[in-house]
Design a protein around this motif. Structure first.
Motif, PDB file in Angstrom:
ATOM      1  N   UNK A   4       0.828  -1.204   0.000  1.00 42.46           N
ATOM      2  CA  UNK A   4       0.000   0.000   0.000  1.00 42.46           C
ATOM      3  C   UNK A   4       0.863   1.256   0.000  1.00 42.46           C
ATOM      4  N   UNK A   5       0.322   2.326  -0.554  1.00 43.04           N
ATOM      5  CA  UNK A   5       0.951   3.654  -0.541  1.00 43.04           C
ATOM      6  C   UNK A   5       2.294   3.684  -1.259  1.00 43.04           C
ATOM      7  N   UNK A   6       2.471   2.848  -2.251  1.00 45.89           N
ATOM      8  CA  UNK A   6       3.714   2.806  -3.007  1.00 45.89           C
ATOM      9  C   UNK A   6       3.500   3.428  -4.377  1.00 45.89           C
ATOM     10  N   UNK A   7       4.446   4.255  -4.801  1.00 46.08           N
ATOM     11  CA  UNK A   7       4.416   4.815  -6.156  1.00 46.08           C
ATOM     12  C   UNK A   7       5.655   4.319  -6.886  1.00 46.08           C
ATOM     13  N   UNK A   8       5.513   4.076  -8.181  1.00 46.22           N
ATOM     14  CA  UNK A   8       6.605   3.501  -8.948  1.00 46.22           C
ATOM     15  C   UNK A   8       6.628   4.107 -10.344  1.00 46.22           C
ATOM     16  N   UNK A   9       7.813   4.448 -10.826  1.00 46.12           N
ATOM     17  CA  UNK A   9       8.011   4.905 -12.202  1.00 46.12           C
ATOM     18  C   UNK A   9       9.065   4.001 -12.822  1.00 46.12           C
ATOM     19  N   UNK A  10       8.811   3.525 -14.036  1.00 46.59           N
ATOM     20  CA  UNK A  10       9.694   2.575 -14.698  1.00 46.59           C
ATOM     21  C   UNK A  10      10.076   3.117 -16.066  1.00 46.59           C
ATOM     22  N   UNK A  11      11.354   3.072 -16.394  1.00 47.12           N
ATOM     23  CA  UNK A  11      11.798   3.465 -17.731  1.00 47.12           C
ATOM     24  C   UNK A  11      12.814   2.434 -18.216  1.00 47.12           C
ATOM     25  N   UNK A  12      12.876   2.260 -19.521  1.00 43.76           N
ATOM     26  CA  UNK A  12      13.849   1.319 -20.052  1.00 43.76           C
ATOM     27  C   UNK A  12      14.279   1.777 -21.437  1.00 43.76           C
ATOM     28  N   UNK A  13      15.473   1.367 -21.821  1.00 46.13           N
ATOM     29  CA  UNK A  13      15.998   1.621 -23.151  1.00 46.13           C
ATOM     30  C   UNK A  13      16.908   0.442 -23.497  1.00 46.13           C
ATOM     31  N   UNK A  14      17.722   0.578 -24.513  1.00 45.96           N
ATOM     32  CA  UNK A  14      18.591  -0.527 -24.933  1.00 45.96           C
ATOM     33  C   UNK A  14      19.724  -0.812 -23.955  1.00 45.96           C
TER      34      UNK A  14
ATOM     35  N   UNK B 206      19.476  -0.051 -20.253  1.00 46.06           N
ATOM     36  CA  UNK B 206      19.146  -0.212 -18.840  1.00 46.06           C
ATOM     37  C   UNK B 206      17.640  -0.221 -18.608  1.00 46.06           C
ATOM     38  N   UNK B 207      17.224  -0.953 -17.549  1.00 45.29           N
ATOM     39  CA  UNK B 207      15.852  -0.900 -17.036  1.00 45.29           C
ATOM     40  C   UNK B 207      15.947  -0.234 -15.672  1.00 45.29           C
ATOM     41  N   UNK B 208      15.247   0.887 -15.495  1.00 40.49           N
ATOM     42  CA  UNK B 208      15.405   1.655 -14.260  1.00 40.49           C
ATOM     43  C   UNK B 208      14.064   1.920 -13.597  1.00 40.49           C
ATOM     44  N   UNK B 209      14.071   1.825 -12.247  1.00 36.81           N
ATOM     45  CA  UNK B 209      12.880   2.075 -11.446  1.00 36.81           C
ATOM     46  C   UNK B 209      13.202   3.173 -10.441  1.00 36.81           C
ATOM     47  N   UNK B 210      12.252   4.068 -10.267  1.00 36.76           N
ATOM     48  CA  UNK B 210      12.298   5.029  -9.168  1.00 36.76           C
ATOM     49  C   UNK B 210      10.998   4.843  -8.419  1.00 36.76           C
ATOM     50  N   UNK B 211      11.070   4.754  -7.086  1.00 38.38           N
ATOM     51  CA  UNK B 211       9.840   4.544  -6.353  1.00 38.38           C
ATOM     52  C   UNK B 211       9.961   4.992  -4.910  1.00 38.38           C
ATOM     53  N   UNK B 212       8.803   5.026  -4.263  1.00 37.26           N
ATOM     54  CA  UNK B 212       8.711   5.344  -2.849  1.00 37.26           C
ATOM     55  C   UNK B 212       7.697   4.382  -2.260  1.00 37.26           C
ATOM     56  N   UNK B 213       8.018   3.761  -1.140  1.00 37.92           N
ATOM     57  CA  UNK B 213       7.115   2.800  -0.509  1.00 37.92           C
ATOM     58  C   UNK B 213       7.806   1.474  -0.305  1.00 37.92           C
ATOM     59  N   UNK B 214       7.101   0.388  -0.646  1.00 37.05           N
ATOM     60  CA  UNK B 214       7.652  -0.961  -0.487  1.00 37.05           C
ATOM     61  C   UNK B 214       7.190  -1.826  -1.636  1.00 37.05           C
ATOM     62  N   UNK B 215       8.113  -2.605  -2.207  1.00 34.53           N
ATOM     63  CA  UNK B 215       7.779  -3.471  -3.336  1.00 34.53           C
ATOM     64  C   UNK B 215       8.667  -4.699  -3.334  1.00 34.53           C
TER      65      UNK B 215
END
Length: 194
Positions: free
Chosen positions: A3-13, A15-24
């Motif tokens: 609960x209460x987690x936000x996640x942003x995901x980006x990828x290219x050739x 790297x796969x990168x995540x930025x988030x706040x909370x728990x996952x």
């Protein structure tokens, strides 16, 4: 995601990168060509083909990483000339402090750290207040314990049980009175015999 987690995901050739706040909890397929990286301010968490949990609540000074499978690399720049890193194996956890910029790795001690995901609780002579706290976090309910019960302890295992059933077992085991009103649970009694 907890609960209460936000996640942003980006990828290219590259790297796969995540930025988030909370728990996952992450289960990552390793890809040498495109590493999976979680960026939390100056802390970088990189998978080496693994399953792991990251807890980084918004506004918190610390980040907790628990590895269940494979390897995870944590790294952080201490200063411009030095980069500190730590490799975690299954069953290990690390806590990173943004304030001190340190990583402290230990063997996982909290058997209920992943209960929000698994709904499995193992309480071994756990204090009633600490068990109630973990149940409140996972089930998003309020549990009130009468003051004489603060010294009570519980030993029990619950696997995917509904909160009503868990609370009934605790009340019956410790010979307590349970009152339920919506999402509010109240335990009362004389105390516990040692």
């Amino acid at each position: 995601l907890n609960r209460y987690t936000t996640l942003a995901f980006s990828y290219n050739n590259k790297q796969r990168q995540v930025e988030f706040s909370g728990e996952a909890f992450f289960e990552i397929k390793h890809d040498n060509e495109r590493p999976f990286v979680i960026q939390l301010n100056e802390l970088t968490i990189e998978d080496i083909g693994t399953s792991f949990n990251v807890k980084a609540p918004a506004g918190s000074d610390s980040v907790q990483v628990i590895v269940t499978e494979g390897l995870v690399k944590l790294s952080s720049p201490i200063d411009a000339d030095y980069n500190f890193s730590s490799m975690l194996r299954p069953g290990q956890q690390a806590v990173y402090s943004h304030k001190t910029k340190t990583i402290k790795a230990t063997i996982l001690a909290d058997t209920n750290a992943l209960a929000y995901k698994t709904k499995v609780f193992v309480f071994e002579n756990a204090s009633l207040p600490s068990a109630a706290q973990k149940l409140m976090e996972v089930y998003n309910v309020k549990i009130t314990i009468a003051k004489p019960l603060n010294d009570c302890h519980i030993t029990a295992t619950f696997k995917n049980e509904k909160i009503d059933a868990v609370m009934e077992v605790i009340a019956t085991t410790l010979n307590l009175k349970l009152t339920i009103s919506g999402n509010d649970y109240k335990l009362e009694g004389e105390g516990c015999d040692e």
